[in-house]
Design a protein around this motif. Structure first.
Motif, PDB file in Angstrom:
ATOM      1  N   GLN A 166      28.331  92.889  29.147  1.00 32.40           N
ATOM      2  CA  GLN A 166      28.006  91.488  28.883  1.00 32.40           C
ATOM      3  C   GLN A 166      28.526  91.061  27.519  1.00 32.40           C
ATOM      4  N   HIS A 167      28.318  91.910  26.516  1.00 31.68           N
ATOM      5  CA  HIS A 167      28.782  91.571  25.166  1.00 31.68           C
ATOM      6  C   HIS A 167      30.282  91.330  25.138  1.00 31.68           C
ATOM      7  N   PHE A 168      31.044  92.208  25.767  1.00 30.52           N
ATOM      8  CA  PHE A 168      32.491  92.054  25.747  1.00 30.52           C
ATOM      9  C   PHE A 168      32.941  90.831  26.539  1.00 30.52           C
ATOM     10  N   GLU A 169      32.191  90.470  27.575  1.00 27.90           N
ATOM     11  CA  GLU A 169      32.531  89.245  28.302  1.00 27.90           C
ATOM     12  C   GLU A 169      32.367  88.024  27.399  1.00 27.90           C
ATOM     13  N   VAL A 170      31.303  88.020  26.610  1.00 26.88           N
ATOM     14  CA  VAL A 170      31.075  86.926  25.666  1.00 26.88           C
ATOM     15  C   VAL A 170      32.149  86.925  24.582  1.00 26.88           C
ATOM     16  N   VAL A 171      32.482  88.102  24.071  1.00 27.20           N
ATOM     17  CA  VAL A 171      33.521  88.212  23.039  1.00 27.20           C
ATOM     18  C   VAL A 171      34.848  87.666  23.554  1.00 27.20           C
ATOM     19  N   ARG A 172      35.231  88.073  24.749  1.00 31.18           N
ATOM     20  CA  ARG A 172      36.520  87.611  25.292  1.00 31.18           C
ATOM     21  C   ARG A 172      36.528  86.111  25.543  1.00 31.18           C
ATOM     22  N   TYR A 173      35.381  85.578  25.954  1.00 30.88           N
ATOM     23  CA  TYR A 173      35.290  84.136  26.164  1.00 30.88           C
ATOM     24  C   TYR A 173      35.494  83.381  24.852  1.00 30.88           C
ATOM     25  N   LEU A 174      34.781  83.795  23.822  1.00 28.64           N
ATOM     26  CA  LEU A 174      34.854  83.090  22.551  1.00 28.64           C
ATOM     27  C   LEU A 174      36.209  83.261  21.878  1.00 28.64           C
ATOM     28  N   ILE A 175      36.793  84.441  22.024  1.00 28.04           N
ATOM     29  CA  ILE A 175      38.087  84.682  21.375  1.00 28.04           C
ATOM     30  C   ILE A 175      39.187  83.845  22.029  1.00 28.04           C
ATOM     31  N   SER A 176      38.977  83.510  23.299  1.00 29.21           N
ATOM     32  CA  SER A 176      39.971  82.715  24.037  1.00 29.21           C
ATOM     33  C   SER A 176      39.739  81.221  23.919  1.00 29.21           C
ATOM     34  N   SER A 189      25.253  79.917  30.264  1.00 25.34           N
ATOM     35  CA  SER A 189      25.924  79.474  31.489  1.00 25.34           C
ATOM     36  C   SER A 189      27.016  80.463  31.886  1.00 25.34           C
ATOM     37  N   LEU A 190      27.468  81.252  30.912  1.00 23.78           N
ATOM     38  CA  LEU A 190      28.510  82.256  31.165  1.00 23.78           C
ATOM     39  C   LEU A 190      27.931  83.555  31.695  1.00 23.78           C
ATOM     40  N   VAL A 191      26.886  84.076  31.036  1.00 17.30           N
ATOM     41  CA  VAL A 191      26.387  85.427  31.376  1.00 17.30           C
ATOM     42  C   VAL A 191      24.900  85.465  31.677  1.00 17.30           C
ATOM     43  N   GLY A 192      24.229  84.335  31.612  1.00 17.16           N
ATOM     44  CA  GLY A 192      22.782  84.355  31.807  1.00 17.16           C
ATOM     45  C   GLY A 192      22.079  84.718  30.512  1.00 17.16           C
ATOM     46  N   GLU A 193      20.944  85.376  30.615  1.00 19.00           N
ATOM     47  CA  GLU A 193      20.147  85.732  29.442  1.00 19.00           C
ATOM     48  C   GLU A 193      20.876  86.765  28.594  1.00 19.00           C
ATOM     49  N   PHE A 194      21.086  86.446  27.328  1.00 13.20           N
ATOM     50  CA  PHE A 194      21.837  87.354  26.453  1.00 13.20           C
ATOM     51  C   PHE A 194      21.002  88.589  26.131  1.00 13.20           C
ATOM     52  N   ILE A 195      21.629  89.757  26.182  1.00 12.85           N
ATOM     53  CA  ILE A 195      20.944  91.027  25.909  1.00 12.85           C
ATOM     54  C   ILE A 195      21.237  91.435  24.468  1.00 12.85           C
ATOM     55  N   PHE A 196      20.230  91.471  23.637  1.00 13.44           N
ATOM     56  CA  PHE A 196      20.421  91.811  22.231  1.00 13.44           C
ATOM     57  C   PHE A 196      20.366  93.318  21.994  1.00 13.44           C
ATOM     58  N   ASP A 197      19.534  94.011  22.757  1.00  7.25           N
ATOM     59  CA  ASP A 197      19.362  95.454  22.570  1.00  7.25           C
ATOM     60  C   ASP A 197      18.668  96.011  23.799  1.00  7.25           C
ATOM     61  N   VAL A 198      18.551  97.324  23.848  1.00  4.65           N
ATOM     62  CA  VAL A 198      17.856  97.987  24.948  1.00  4.65           C
ATOM     63  C   VAL A 198      16.832  98.951  24.367  1.00  4.65           C
ATOM     64  N   VAL A 199      15.843  99.309  25.167  1.00  2.57           N
ATOM     65  CA  VAL A 199      14.912 100.372  24.783  1.00  2.57           C
ATOM     66  C   VAL A 199      15.598 101.695  25.089  1.00  2.57           C
ATOM     67  N   TYR A 200      15.868 102.475  24.069  1.00  2.57           N
ATOM     68  CA  TYR A 200      16.634 103.709  24.272  1.00  2.57           C
ATOM     69  C   TYR A 200      15.838 104.974  23.984  1.00  2.57           C
ATOM     70  N   ARG A 201      14.684 104.823  23.342  1.00  2.00           N
ATOM     71  CA  ARG A 201      13.836 105.989  23.089  1.00  2.00           C
ATOM     72  C   ARG A 201      12.804 106.091  24.217  1.00  2.00           C
ATOM     73  N   LYS A 202      13.273 106.538  25.373  1.00  2.00           N
ATOM     74  CA  LYS A 202      12.359 106.743  26.493  1.00  2.00           C
ATOM     75  C   LYS A 202      12.888 107.863  27.375  1.00  2.00           C
ATOM     76  N   GLU A 203      12.014 108.436  28.159  1.00  2.00           N
ATOM     77  CA  GLU A 203      12.368 109.622  28.943  1.00  2.00           C
ATOM     78  C   GLU A 203      13.325 109.309  30.089  1.00  2.00           C
ATOM     79  N   ASN A 204      13.251 108.097  30.633  1.00  3.19           N
ATOM     80  CA  ASN A 204      14.099 107.754  31.773  1.00  3.19           C
ATOM     81  C   ASN A 204      15.514 107.458  31.291  1.00  3.19           C
ATOM     82  N   ARG A 205      16.319 108.526  31.208  1.00  2.00           N
ATOM     83  CA  ARG A 205      17.672 108.369  30.676  1.00  2.00           C
ATOM     84  C   ARG A 205      18.578 107.586  31.639  1.00  2.00           C
ATOM     85  N   ASP A 206      18.270 107.614  32.932  1.00  3.62           N
ATOM     86  CA  ASP A 206      19.062 106.827  33.885  1.00  3.62           C
ATOM     87  C   ASP A 206      18.967 105.343  33.552  1.00  3.62           C
TER      88      ASP A 206
END
Length: 471
Positions: A180-190, A151-168
């Motif tokens: 997103q991770h830091f938004e969740v961290v700040r929410y929980l810490i508060s 409800s805070l950030v939508g679907e949680f992102i655990f990781d990304v595909v980083y071994r691919k040619e499209n660096r953008d």
């Protein structure tokens, strides 16, 4: 030293090396730089192997990879040649820092510390790590926390595909995930009660692997004047910005803050095709030799291995795992137990004698699990090999013109791991920066010491608080 400490906050930056965090990019990180003015900090020696799994759990338990029975992300199923199982939280039988704290009535919030899927019961809250299959599963403890996070950030992102040619896309995805991770961290810490708060940001590791060749002029694939040349620096700036916002939510007069990484990172010089070399040297025999001449990448399971005449085979990764074909242990083992030490030592000598593509000497290290751990549980390899002190990855695939590959065999990857990560310890009573060299095994006793927890566990490291008192 710790009489005023009521809480401990641990900021985990996966793969942060001291050369970048404490030196090259420090002036780009004013919030971290300010924190270090009242910290003991310096390089932290990782475990062997210096990889994400098992290093974070080595840190949390104070136990070696051998005692944990975790030697990497994947492991060989006992009694098979190449069937695997994937590491997960259920394999961790040793107590973690937050387990000790729970027993002493203290609340913990633990986010993305590998391997933490499936999430375990904790006195507090937990969000599992990058090995989580997808957001549809239960990835929090308690289960109800999942709805709160979404409800805070939508679907949680655990990781990304980083071994691919499209660096953008890699850059965009890592930025989105980190914010997103830091938004969740700040929410929980508060919003939640806690005595101990630890999170791990995996994004830094992904950025290192995807963009190292664009900023490091010494990289063999360095691309000068690339539009990506400042991506790594910019990501460190992003981390500092997010950390700065986080620290404003913490009472630094009563909170110890630890910044730590599981290992470091450095340029990759190439990948070494371990199984192709084993074939060339006669240790690995195959019946379908013609497959290696097809001019394509060959996976190990495409080989028709002549196991009755095979001595050894290997796995790829940041380090090589080499297995011996032992009679009575493997289905078609050929090495008698009486000859095992002799054969292993012979192969070890051969591996250490490997030179680079231009005949240059390598600083290759070969480890025997039973020699480096007080106990080596689980499905351990017979040999663990750091090619040229980890500068060269191990490639498990075959079919190349040379055993020396300029690039990683499983997708774009510019960096490898290094033995030293970072550890900084901010304590309100520290009046000036103190340079220290620590071990990954010092983490657990230090955290417990900060919160006044005494336990009978025999840790391999020591509390850094004792060292600081002696200075």
């Amino acid at each position: 030293m710790n009489e005023d400490i009521k809480k401990v906050l641990v900021i985990g930056l996966d793969s942060a090396p001291p050369e970048l965090l404490f030196e090259k990019f420090l002036d780009d990180m004013p919030n971290v730089k300010s924190l270090l003015k009242k910290s003991a900090y310096g390089p932290m020696r990782s475990c062997i192997p210096a990889i994400t799994i098992p290093a974070w759990m080595v840190m949390a338990t104070g136990k070696t990879p051998g005692e944990l029975g975790l030697y990497g992300f994947r492991h060989r199923k006992r009694g098979t040649y190449n069937e695997i199982w994937i590491a997960n939280s259920t394999m961790v039988k040793e107590k973690t820092v937050w387990d000790y704290l729970s027993e002493n009535g203290k609340n913990s919030i633990v986010i993305s510390v590998p391997p933490s899927y499936p999430p375990k019961k904790i006195r507090g809250y937990m969000i599992s790590c990058f090995i989580t299959p997808d957001p549809s599963v239960d990835y929090t403890y308690p289960k109800e926390l999942k709805r709160e996070i979404e409800s805070l950030v939508g679907e949680f992102i655990f990781d990304v595909v980083y071994r691919k040619e499209n660096r953008d896309e890699v850059k965009e995805d890592v930025w989105e995930m980190t914010k997103q991770h830091f938004e969740v961290v700040r929410y929980l810490i508060s919003e939640k009660e806690w005595d101990y708060f630890q999170f791990v940001e995996i994004g830094l590791d992904r950025i290192h692997h995807a963009f190292w060749k664009y900023f490091d002029e010494a990289h063999h694939l360095y691309e000068p004047n690339s539009k990506y040349k400042n991506v790594i620096r910019d990501y460190y700036r992003l981390l500092d910005y997010e950390i700065g916002k986080l620290l404003k939510l913490v009472d630094l007069d009563e909170t110890a803050v630890i910044i730590v990484s599981d290992h470091g990172a450095k340029k990759m010089k190439g990948a070494f095709a371990i199984n192709q070399w084993l074939i060339e040297e006669g240790y690995l025999r195959i019946r379908n030799k013609g497959i290696l001449k097809e001019g394509r990448q060959i996976k190990f399971n495409e080989l028709d291995v002549d196991w009755e005449h095979t001595i050894a085979w290997g796995w790829g990764g940041y380090y090589a795992r080499v297995f011996l074909n032992v009679k009575g242990r493997e289905p078609k083992g050929v090495i008698p137990l009486s000859k095992y030490p002799e054969v292993r030592e012979e192969l070890s000598d051969a591996l250490r004698s490997i030179r680079g593509p231009n005949g240059e000497p390598w600083d290759t290290k070969v480890f025997y699990p039973e020699d480096i751990y007080p106990e080596a549980r689980g499905d351990k390899p017979d040999m663990m090999v750091y090619f040229d002190n980890l500068y060269w990855r191990s490639a498990g695939t075959l079919g190349y013109e040379s055993v020396y590959l300029k690039e990683n065999d499983t997708g774009p990857d510019d960096a490898v791991h290094s033995e030293y990560g970072v550890l900084s310890l901010y304590i309100p009573s520290i009046e000036r920066p103190v340079y220290i060299t620590s071990s990954i095994y010092d983490f657990a006793p230090t955290v417990l010491g900060l919160l006044g927890i005494k336990c009978n566990t025999a840790f391999h490291g020591k509390s850094l608080l004792k060292m600081l008192k002696e200075q």
